[in-house]
Design a protein around this motif. Structure first.
Motif, short mmCIF file in Angstrom:
data_model
loop_
_atom_site.label_atom_id
_atom_site.label_comp_id
_atom_site.label_asym_id
_atom_site.label_seq_id
_atom_site.Cartn_x
_atom_site.Cartn_y
_atom_site.Cartn_z
N UNK A 144 11.85 -57.80 35.11
CA UNK A 144 13.19 -57.22 34.92
C UNK A 144 14.32 -58.23 35.13
N UNK A 145 14.15 -59.15 36.12
CA UNK A 145 15.21 -60.12 36.40
C UNK A 145 15.41 -61.07 35.20
N UNK A 146 14.31 -61.54 34.65
CA UNK A 146 14.40 -62.46 33.50
C UNK A 146 15.02 -61.74 32.30
N UNK A 150 18.60 -62.59 30.35
CA UNK A 150 18.74 -62.81 28.90
C UNK A 150 19.82 -61.92 28.32
N UNK A 151 19.88 -60.66 28.77
CA UNK A 151 20.90 -59.74 28.26
C UNK A 151 22.31 -60.20 28.63
N UNK A 155 25.74 -60.56 26.43
CA UNK A 155 26.81 -59.57 26.52
C UNK A 155 27.79 -59.74 27.67
N UNK A 156 27.66 -60.81 28.48
CA UNK A 156 28.49 -61.08 29.64
C UNK A 156 28.79 -59.82 30.48
N UNK A 157 27.72 -59.24 31.06
CA UNK A 157 27.87 -58.13 32.00
C UNK A 157 27.33 -58.59 33.36
N UNK A 158 27.45 -57.72 34.38
CA UNK A 158 26.98 -58.06 35.72
C UNK A 158 25.45 -58.03 35.78
N UNK A 162 22.94 -54.86 35.04
CA UNK A 162 22.08 -54.89 33.84
C UNK A 162 20.63 -54.69 34.24
N UNK A 163 20.22 -55.33 35.36
CA UNK A 163 18.83 -55.17 35.79
C UNK A 163 18.55 -53.72 36.17
N UNK A 164 19.50 -53.08 36.86
CA UNK A 164 19.30 -51.67 37.25
C UNK A 164 19.19 -50.78 36.01
#
Ligand code: DC
Length: 206
Positions: A144-146, A150-151, A155-158, A162-164
């Motif tokens: 999930x972290x990797x 990548x996301x 998309x320049x989000x936190x 994003x992982x959650x």
């Protein structure tokens, strides 16, 4: 010949499928885009993503078409191109609710099976429910972290948010996203895109 590339969200399926298809001289088919198209349409028209009847009714009135172009798949609603509206956080949140409905999955699968073959198909259940007869099947995973990292690049989000959100989508997608028994599993966490593409092509050519 059909090659299927399934896997969890943000595991690199689309990029891998596009490159593998290019190398094989085939089109690629991004099944998730059709689910995203339905979610986008529902959000725009005020249809409840949890109401299967309302979604199918919406699709009867506003049919969606997937165009499996080599330079990037597109989703059209009539003469309107929805493609650029399909990768937003809003659509991400609604799409796995939309994808839970069996009747809606049947609608998507009918469209996929009607596309001219051969092609490389990517999604969650290409090798299991939709094209069980495929010549070669792959299933991509990554931590999930990797995947979140990548996301975030796209998309320049936190990162933590994003992982959650990815973990929540994994939970919702788990029903339809499982490897076919004859799929080759590839953990892409420590692999570059080139390395994953190389492994897939090596197996397909063998
Ligand atoms: O691959 P993607 O992240 O663009 O897919 C979007 C959503 O669609 C995903 O949350 C699960 C759903 N999906 C599915 O249920 N079955 C597929 N074959 C492809 C996607």
């Amino acid at each position: 010949m059909i090659v299927t590339i399934d896997g969890v969200a943000a595991s690199g399926k689309s990029s891998v499928a596009a490159r593998v298809a290019q190398e094989l001289g085939l089109p690629y088919v991004s099944s998730g885009l059709l689910y995203r198209g339905v979610a986008r349409l529902a959000l725009r028209e005020g249809a409840n993503p949890d109401d299967e009847g309302a979604l199918l009714d919406l699709l009867r009135r506003r049919p969606l078409t997937l165009r499996p172009l080599a330079e990037g798949n597109e989703v059209w609603c009539g003469d309107e191109d929805l493609t650029h509206e399909l990768h937003t956080a809003e659509v991400d949140a609604a799409v796995s609710r939309v994808a839970l409905h069996p009747g809606l999955r049947a609608w998507v699968n009918d469209r996929l099976r009607a596309l001219p073959q051969p092609f490389v198909a990517e999604g969650r259940d290409m090798g299991t429910a939709v094209f069980p007869q495929a010549a070669a099947k792959f299933y991509l995973t990554a931590s999930p972290r990797v995947r979140a990292a990548r996301r975030v690049q796209e998309r320049s989000q936190d990162l933590d948010e994003v992982e959650a959100a990815l973990r929540e989508r994994d939970r919702r997608d788990a029903l339809q996203s499982r490897p076919a028994e004859d799929a080759v599993m590839i953990d892409t966490s420590d692999l570059s895109l080139d390395e994953v593409v190389g492994r897939v092509l090596g197996t397909v050519r063998a």
